[in-house]
Design an enzyme around this catalytic site. Structure first.
Site, short mmCIF file in Angstrom:
data_model
loop_
_atom_site.label_atom_id
_atom_site.label_comp_id
_atom_site.label_asym_id
_atom_site.label_seq_id
_atom_site.Cartn_x
_atom_site.Cartn_y
_atom_site.Cartn_z
CE LYS A 267 -5.64 -6.13 11.36
NZ LYS A 267 -4.97 -6.94 12.35
CG ASP B 167 -1.78 1.18 1.39
OD1 ASP B 167 -1.55 2.19 0.70
OD2 ASP B 167 -2.71 1.11 2.22
CE1 TYR C 81 -3.84 -0.99 12.00
CE2 TYR C 81 -4.13 1.35 11.59
CZ TYR C 81 -4.44 0.04 11.31
OH TYR C 81 -5.36 -0.24 10.33
#
Ligand code: 13P
Ligand code: 13P
Ligand code: MG
Ligand code: MG
Length: 364
Positions: A230, A10, A227
């Site tokens: 995902k 990503d 974080y």
């Protein structure tokens, strides 16, 4: 021998985390085209699943080849430049390091690679997912390679009757174990049934030892220590002959199982099989999507893709996924829609809890 490498990252979402901008895909295509002209690649296909850019490459250099990994890394850097110009959301999101050091593993991008002798007919399905993590393949891989109620070939095809062997990774302890189906299915399910911690890395045909499936298994948040989105995994499956038929490979996705991911990577939601053009998760940044690109290999050429879930026979799975999405959403911030606390440790929640620590007093 031919090597199929799928490397994805990503490197910027359009709009938010919902999809990929056409100019990113164009830039990816340009970089790959050059590598093909330079004879580094035999062939390639560039696509996206949601906000994840997918580089599907064939070559003759084997797995974990430095030149191929560098090509993927440099392609992601070039695309990140475009993403930054357009100020796309989370430009360069999955590139956790500044300097390439021989292999993209551990640097953010997801990798699935397999080297094999191309058969007379070599049908391949490449599954790509958005808004979930690598354990999402455990259920379908079990169904495809170990469940005779899914794969009739395990029962009636002589060349599959000996079963498959599963390599399972413990993504927290960095350990692996190999277990054989059918004799050890109860042992296998002990681990595979806990997909947040154990993920199937590879599946092998036991009779021939041939590679049948490989997936990406990294946990981004554990690598980055914070974080960062995902892991949005990929999985390659070889089909027909001594492997399950195409229809047996796709069949598990008629059941939109609950997987980890969705909004802020912090929820359980239904795994919705969609056509590539529909892999733009917008509802509560989801629900989690899976696409399937089918290819026939011919001398390493990627003949395809066929968009395998672009089929009305998956409409019912999509409708049920929509209903499950409503039901799960009705829980709002409550578990089991929200992930269990242990998983939330890898999100931004601990920082919020820290602020409230002083407010806690001992019970009498
Ligand atoms: P074909 O006869 O069309 O090759 O199909 C064989 C098969 O195994 C279908 O699942
Ligand atoms: P991605 O992992 O696809 O970037 O999604 C992140 C997110 O937070 C979605 O809500
Ligand atoms: Mg994103
Ligand atoms: Mg994504």
């Amino acid at each position: 021998m031919i090597t199929l490498s799928v490397i994805k990252a990503d490197i910027g979402g359009y709009v938010g985390h919902s999809s990929s901008h056409p100019l990113l895909i164009e830039k990816g295509h340009e970089c790959m085209e050059k590598a093909k002209r330079d004879k580094l690649l035999v062939d390639f296909h560039v696509t996206n699943c949601g906000d994840d850019l997918q580089l599907i490459m064939t070559h003759e250099r084997g797995e974990e080849d430095e030149a191929i990994h560098k090509l993927a890394w440099d392609t992601f850097l070039e695309c990140t430049k475009v993403a930054k110009e357009l100020k796309l959301h989370g430009a360069g999101q999955d590139l956790l390091s500044d300097a390439f050091s021989g292999n993209v593993k551990g640097m953010g991008p997801g990798v699935a690679e397999m080297e094999f002798e191309e058969r007379g007919s070599e049908p391949i399905i490449i599954f790509m997912a958005d808004k979930t993590s690598s354990g999402a393949w455990n259920f379908p891989l079990y169904k495809i390679f170990a469940d005779p109620f899914n794969t009739i070939g395990l029962v009636i095809a002589e060349n599959m009757h000996g079963g498959f062997s599963f390599e399972i990774h413990d993504v927290k302890e960095h350990k692996k174990i190999n277990l054989n189906a059918p004799e050890e299915i109860y042992d296998m399910l002990l681990f595979m049934g806990a997909p947040g911690r154990y993920a199937v890395k590879a599946v092998y045909h036991r009779g021939s030892g041939e590679i049948a499936s490989v997936s990406s298994t990294q946990r981004l948040s554990m690598m980055a220590g914070r974080y960062v989105g995902k892991d949005d995994p990929v999985c390659i499956v070889r089909s027909q002959g001594e492997f399950p038929a195409v229809g047996e490979v796709l069949e598990p996705f008629t059941n939109p199982i609950l997987v980890e991911g969705w909004m802020r990577g912090s929820h359980h939601g239904p795994f919705m099989p969609v056509a590539v053009r529909e892999s733009n998760p917008t509802r509560f940044d989801g629900p989690p999507r899976v696409i399937a690109a089918g290819f026939q290999l011919s001398g390493g050429k990627l003949v395809g893709p066929r968009d395998m879930f672009d089929d009305p026979s998956f409409d019912k799975a999509r409708r049920i996924a929509g209903e499950i999405a409503d039901y799960m959403r009705s829980h709002g911030p409550f578990e089991p829609h929200r992930l269990p606390l242990e998983e939330m440790e890898y999100t931004t929640m601990p920082q919020v809890i820290k602020k409230l620590e002083k407010r806690f007093t001992d019970l009498e």
